[in-house]
Design a protein around this motif. Sequence first.
Motif, PDB file in Angstrom:
ATOM      1  N   UNK A 238       1.055  -1.264   0.058  1.00 32.52           N
ATOM      2  CA  UNK A 238      -0.027   0.126   0.122  1.00 32.52           C
ATOM      3  C   UNK A 238       0.976   1.031  -0.164  1.00 32.52           C
ATOM      4  N   UNK A 239       0.558   2.336  -0.891  1.00 29.71           N
ATOM      5  CA  UNK A 239       1.349   3.507  -0.694  1.00 29.71           C
ATOM      6  C   UNK A 239       0.483   4.761  -0.215  1.00 29.71           C
TER       7      UNK A 239
ATOM      8  N   UNK B 147      -1.220   0.116 -10.507  1.00 28.38           N
ATOM      9  CA  UNK B 147       0.149   0.637 -10.504  1.00 28.38           C
ATOM     10  C   UNK B 147      -0.135   2.203 -10.035  1.00 28.38           C
ATOM     11  N   UNK B 148       1.079   2.399  -9.401  1.00 25.60           N
ATOM     12  CA  UNK B 148       1.159   3.738  -8.881  1.00 25.60           C
ATOM     13  C   UNK B 148       2.368   4.601  -9.495  1.00 25.60           C
ATOM     14  N   UNK B 149       1.881   5.960  -9.803  1.00 25.18           N
ATOM     15  CA  UNK B 149       2.486   6.791 -10.512  1.00 25.18           C
ATOM     16  C   UNK B 149       2.968   7.979 -10.037  1.00 25.18           C
ATOM     17  N   UNK B 150       4.378   8.400  -9.883  1.00 23.82           N
ATOM     18  CA  UNK B 150       4.596   9.509  -8.978  1.00 23.82           C
ATOM     19  C   UNK B 150       5.495  10.364  -9.909  1.00 23.82           C
TER      20      UNK B 150
ATOM     21  N   UNK C  92      13.531  -2.293  -6.534  1.00 20.50           N
ATOM     22  CA  UNK C  92      12.545  -2.895  -6.001  1.00 20.50           C
ATOM     23  C   UNK C  92      12.075  -2.450  -4.535  1.00 20.50           C
ATOM     24  N   UNK C  93      10.799  -2.331  -4.267  1.00 15.50           N
ATOM     25  CA  UNK C  93      10.453  -1.503  -3.181  1.00 15.50           C
ATOM     26  C   UNK C  93       9.860  -2.653  -2.170  1.00 15.50           C
TER      27      UNK C  93
ATOM     28  N   UNK D  33       1.761  -4.696  -6.629  1.00 20.81           N
ATOM     29  CA  UNK D  33       1.623  -6.156  -6.292  1.00 20.81           C
ATOM     30  C   UNK D  33       3.014  -6.816  -6.085  1.00 20.81           C
ATOM     31  N   UNK D  34       3.827  -6.138  -6.773  1.00 16.91           N
ATOM     32  CA  UNK D  34       5.066  -6.795  -6.715  1.00 16.91           C
ATOM     33  C   UNK D  34       6.385  -5.944  -6.208  1.00 16.91           C
ATOM     34  N   UNK D  35       6.072  -4.675  -6.072  1.00 12.60           N
ATOM     35  CA  UNK D  35       6.956  -3.704  -5.439  1.00 12.60           C
ATOM     36  C   UNK D  35       8.141  -3.276  -6.682  1.00 12.60           C
ATOM     37  N   UNK D  36       7.934  -3.825  -7.760  1.00 15.96           N
ATOM     38  CA  UNK D  36       8.753  -3.460  -9.036  1.00 15.96           C
ATOM     39  C   UNK D  36       8.728  -1.916  -9.197  1.00 15.96           C
ATOM     40  N   UNK D  37       9.948  -1.117  -9.348  1.00 21.15           N
ATOM     41  CA  UNK D  37       9.637   0.289  -9.462  1.00 21.15           C
ATOM     42  C   UNK D  37      10.632   0.463 -10.720  1.00 21.15           C
TER      43      UNK D  37
END
Length: 218
Positions: free
Chosen positions: A4-5, A33-36, A146-147, A100-104
């Motif tokens: 979660x973010x 997917x989160x975009x910053x 990876x986060x 879902x995976x933490x891949x950034x």
Amino acid sequence: EPLMAVAGVAARKKDGETVSGDAGTYFKREDGTLYVLLCDGMGSGVAAHRESQCAVAMYGELISIGFGEEDAVRSINELLYSKNTDELYATLDAIRIDLSTGEATILKQSAPPAFLIHNGRIRPLYAEAPPLGILKEASVGIRKTRLSAGDTLVLMTDGLSDALGSGLYAAMQDAVLHAETPESAARTLIARAGGVSARDDMSAIVARFSSCHKNAQF
């Protein structure tokens, strides 16, 4: 494990200006997917404000209609380059996180490093690429990482990193470790730079990641 973010943004205008030439935002898509995004339009004032707002809005629109990040960056570059009568260019941080995976995936166009705080240690994330709008064909700077739960991501424009100077890492540790929320962490970073007269716009985005399952009883 799924993440979660929670994110927060803070900004301060250059002294004497009515608007900021920085623009920052974040959005989550239905696919998790989160975009910053953080953009710094060159210079300050109205032209820089228009530039950065345009780049951030266009990025969001292109992603929402199915563009990949690199193609979105190239399209924004083309637009800025084609309008570039007057030294209009912009730096861009665009980070995509698969919760879902933490891949950034970190796309950087000439911005200061992003920072990943993991287990209390600060790691700068660099990628080399020119700002948008200068070259006809944009080369895209990409870095992957990876986060995990407990990590914090910090983005800032050069107005803030320059103002913090050698106190940058100490300010990040204080702001991130002691702030209640990501927004208050971002505000603390700006406040730490506040002793300096604002020679440039300053912006920060802080995103904290936690486990979706932290309340589950195993």
